[in-house]
Scaffold this active site. Structure first.
Site, mmCIF file in Angstrom:
data_model
loop_
_atom_site.group_PDB
_atom_site.id
_atom_site.type_symbol
_atom_site.label_atom_id
_atom_site.label_comp_id
_atom_site.label_asym_id
_atom_site.label_seq_id
_atom_site.Cartn_x
_atom_site.Cartn_y
_atom_site.Cartn_z
ATOM 1 N N GLU A 56 0.817 -1.219 0.000
ATOM 2 C CA GLU A 56 0.000 0.000 0.000
ATOM 3 C C GLU A 56 0.852 1.272 0.000
ATOM 4 O OE1 GLU A 56 -3.563 -1.808 2.794
ATOM 5 O OE2 GLU A 56 -1.711 -1.145 3.710
ATOM 6 N N ASP A 228 -7.930 -5.101 8.687
ATOM 7 C CA ASP A 228 -7.500 -3.863 8.035
ATOM 8 C C ASP A 228 -7.326 -4.000 6.533
ATOM 9 O OD1 ASP A 228 -5.289 -5.466 8.080
ATOM 10 O OD2 ASP A 228 -3.935 -4.036 9.027
HETATM 11 P P1 NAD Z 1 2.523 -10.729 13.185
HETATM 12 O O1 NAD Z 1 2.378 -11.679 12.039
HETATM 13 O O2 NAD Z 1 3.873 -10.437 13.703
HETATM 14 O O3 NAD Z 1 1.632 -11.264 14.417
HETATM 15 C C1 NAD Z 1 0.309 -11.707 14.285
HETATM 16 C C2 NAD Z 1 0.029 -12.768 15.338
HETATM 17 O O4 NAD Z 1 -1.371 -13.131 15.258
HETATM 18 C C3 NAD Z 1 0.833 -14.065 15.151
HETATM 19 O O5 NAD Z 1 1.602 -14.338 16.300
HETATM 20 C C4 NAD Z 1 -0.241 -15.118 14.904
HETATM 21 O O6 NAD Z 1 0.097 -16.386 15.442
HETATM 22 C C5 NAD Z 1 -1.443 -14.502 15.603
HETATM 23 N N1 NAD Z 1 -2.745 -15.039 15.174
HETATM 24 C C6 NAD Z 1 -3.184 -15.289 13.919
HETATM 25 N N2 NAD Z 1 -4.445 -15.785 13.965
HETATM 26 C C7 NAD Z 1 -4.806 -15.821 15.276
HETATM 27 C C8 NAD Z 1 -5.975 -16.225 15.945
HETATM 28 N N3 NAD Z 1 -7.023 -16.703 15.289
HETATM 29 N N4 NAD Z 1 -6.019 -16.112 17.294
HETATM 30 C C9 NAD Z 1 -4.943 -15.653 17.998
HETATM 31 N N5 NAD Z 1 -3.789 -15.270 17.402
HETATM 32 C C10 NAD Z 1 -3.720 -15.351 16.051
HETATM 33 O O7 NAD Z 1 1.783 -9.391 12.723
HETATM 34 P P2 NAD Z 1 1.871 -7.924 13.383
HETATM 35 O O8 NAD Z 1 2.910 -7.118 12.714
HETATM 36 O O9 NAD Z 1 1.877 -8.045 14.857
HETATM 37 O O10 NAD Z 1 0.473 -7.326 12.871
HETATM 38 C C11 NAD Z 1 -0.731 -7.847 13.396
HETATM 39 C C12 NAD Z 1 -1.910 -7.313 12.625
HETATM 40 O O11 NAD Z 1 -2.074 -5.927 12.851
HETATM 41 C C13 NAD Z 1 -1.815 -7.478 11.115
HETATM 42 O O12 NAD Z 1 -3.048 -7.966 10.647
HETATM 43 C C14 NAD Z 1 -1.550 -6.098 10.598
HETATM 44 O O13 NAD Z 1 -2.038 -5.903 9.299
HETATM 45 C C15 NAD Z 1 -2.293 -5.263 11.625
HETATM 46 N N6 NAD Z 1 -1.820 -3.887 11.805
HETATM 47 C C16 NAD Z 1 -2.744 -2.911 11.932
HETATM 48 C C17 NAD Z 1 -2.338 -1.614 12.146
HETATM 49 C C18 NAD Z 1 -3.355 -0.511 12.317
HETATM 50 O O14 NAD Z 1 -3.001 0.650 12.314
HETATM 51 N N7 NAD Z 1 -4.616 -0.832 12.500
HETATM 52 C C19 NAD Z 1 -0.971 -1.294 12.231
HETATM 53 C C20 NAD Z 1 -0.052 -2.325 12.122
HETATM 54 C C21 NAD Z 1 -0.481 -3.630 11.914
#
Ligand code: NAD
Length: 349
Positions: A56, A228
């Site tokens: 993005e 998101d």
């Molecule tokens: P990451 O991959 O490091 O961590 C995600 C974690 O979620 C993993 O440890 C995974 O095992 C766990 N997970 C997946 N499915 C699950 C479930 N059903 N139940 C419990 N745990 C589960 O990713 P990250 O960098 O920590 O990002 C997490 C999320 O946040 C992503 O989806 C990302 O797009 C989003 N994000 C949003 C914003 C925002 O501003 N809203 C900003 C950054 C990241």
């Protein structure tokens, strides 16, 4: 010259001023810009989707500065030894278009997301909130935990992740905070029982339902961060329907947020309206409130602005020749003749 801030420089800046002050100042910067919402030229981010993820571009500007972030979201990346979310960005002068700053934004995205969560929770969560659940304990999670502990007074965190090693990493990383209790749970339902705030920060490119109505108690505040992208959600539609919903930028969240599951006319309130006093936030202590966060360009713009000022103030950062400096700006070709170019034919000679 263009200022360059890399990962090591961000770490050095945080170490120099302290994590609590860094997070607090970043939150203040984002809040100040949100209160001046109308002065920004905004658009939903430009997304390029593939089967496994998204890349993005997030641009925004006011009359002085233009900023953008490049960011991806690839939930399967961690299995390949790469982060799910990786980012960098730039800040330029509107008057000339000159790029003032080129910065890392992977670490900074985690900071700005935590700071945005604090900004929203301060006006939407119950004032006496002390216990939070964090579902998803990947890269972003400790930043959320640290910010809520240091800036909002959360002193107990319930965690759940389908990956036990992620929970262990979370607990280990936060073990130095003696005033913060971290408890691991074996499923989401147990983790969220009785908490004041639920932060969902999972990564899975699917219409997931991490939170269902049976888990929701009166007064809970849901800080929903992982839903998101189109086709990527965390909160069941029935939970959304029973709550008062707040978003960053409605145009973008209708496409990307958990509310993509709802009718386009379902009411939501943009956060800036609460921050600038135009709309009430929480109406009472038993109301269920959801912040359906997707991450908006203004947060990255504010973070870049803050980093640029801090970098100059602390003398941490590097000036690079990203853009040519020329005595005669029309003589771009002259740059080639000034440098001793080695062509294949000259090598051969
Ligand atoms: P990451 O991959 O490091 O961590 C995600 C974690 O979620 C993993 O440890 C995974 O095992 C766990 N997970 C997946 N499915 C699950 C479930 N059903 N139940 C419990 N745990 C589960 O990713 P990250 O960098 O920590 O990002 C997490 C999320 O946040 C992503 O989806 C990302 O797009 C989003 N994000 C949003 C914003 C925002 O501003 N809203 C900003 C950054 C990241």
């Amino acid at each position: 010259m263009t200022r360059l801030i890399d990962i090591n420089m961000i770490s050095a800046m945080v170490e120099k001023i302290g994590l609590d002050i860094f997070l607090q100042q970043m939150t203040e910067n984002i809040s100040r810009n949100y209160r001046q919402w109308m002065k920004f030229e905004k658009s939903a981010r430009l997304a390029s989707h593939s089967k496994v993820g998204v890349i993005e571009l997030m641009p925004i500007s006011d009359d002085q500065l233009y900023g953008f972030k490049y960011v991806n979201g690839h939930p399967a990346n961690t299995a390949k030894g790469l982060s799910t979310v990786m980012a960098f960005g730039a800040l330029a002068e509107v008057e000339t278009g000159y790029p003032l700053l080129l910065s890392e934004l992977t670490l900074t995205t985690a900071f700005r997301t935590a700071a945005t969560s604090i900004m929203a929770a301060r006006v939407l969560a119950r004032k006496n909130s002390r216990v939070m659940a964090i579902i998803g304990n990947g890269a972003q999670s400790e930043f959320q935990a640290t910010a809520f502990h240091l800036l909002l007074g959360i002193n107990e965190i319930h965690i759940f992740d389908i990956d036990k090693t992620a929970m262990d990493k979370f607990q280990q990383n936060l073990s130095s905070y003696k005033t913060l209790k971290v408890i691991q749970f074996s499923n989401t339902a147990e983790a969220v029982k009785g908490v004041d705030i639920i932060t969902t920060i999972t990564a899975d490119k699917t219409l997931a339902t991490i939170l269902t109505t049976d888990m929701i108690e009166p007064g809970m505040y849901i800080n929903g961060l992982g839903g998101d992208c189109p086709g990527k959600t965390e909160i069941h539609a029935n939970v959304l329907k029973q709550a008062k919903i707040f978003v960053e930028y409605e145009v973008q969240t209708r496409i990307e947020g958990d509310i993509q599951q709802l009718d386009k006319k379902h009411p939501v309130i943009e956060l800036w309206q609460v921050l600038s006093g135009q709309q009430p936030g929480r109406d009472n202590d038993s109301q269920v409130i959801i912040f359906d966060s997707v991450g908006f360009a203004l947060e990255d713009f504010s973070a870049l602005q803050y980093l640029y000022e801090l970098s100059n103030k602390l003398g941490i950062g590097k000036n690079i020749e990203l853009i040519p400096q020329m005595d005669n700006p029309k003589d771009l070709y002259g740059l080639l003749t000034k440098t001793e170019l080695t062509t294949d034919s000259s090598k051969a000679a």
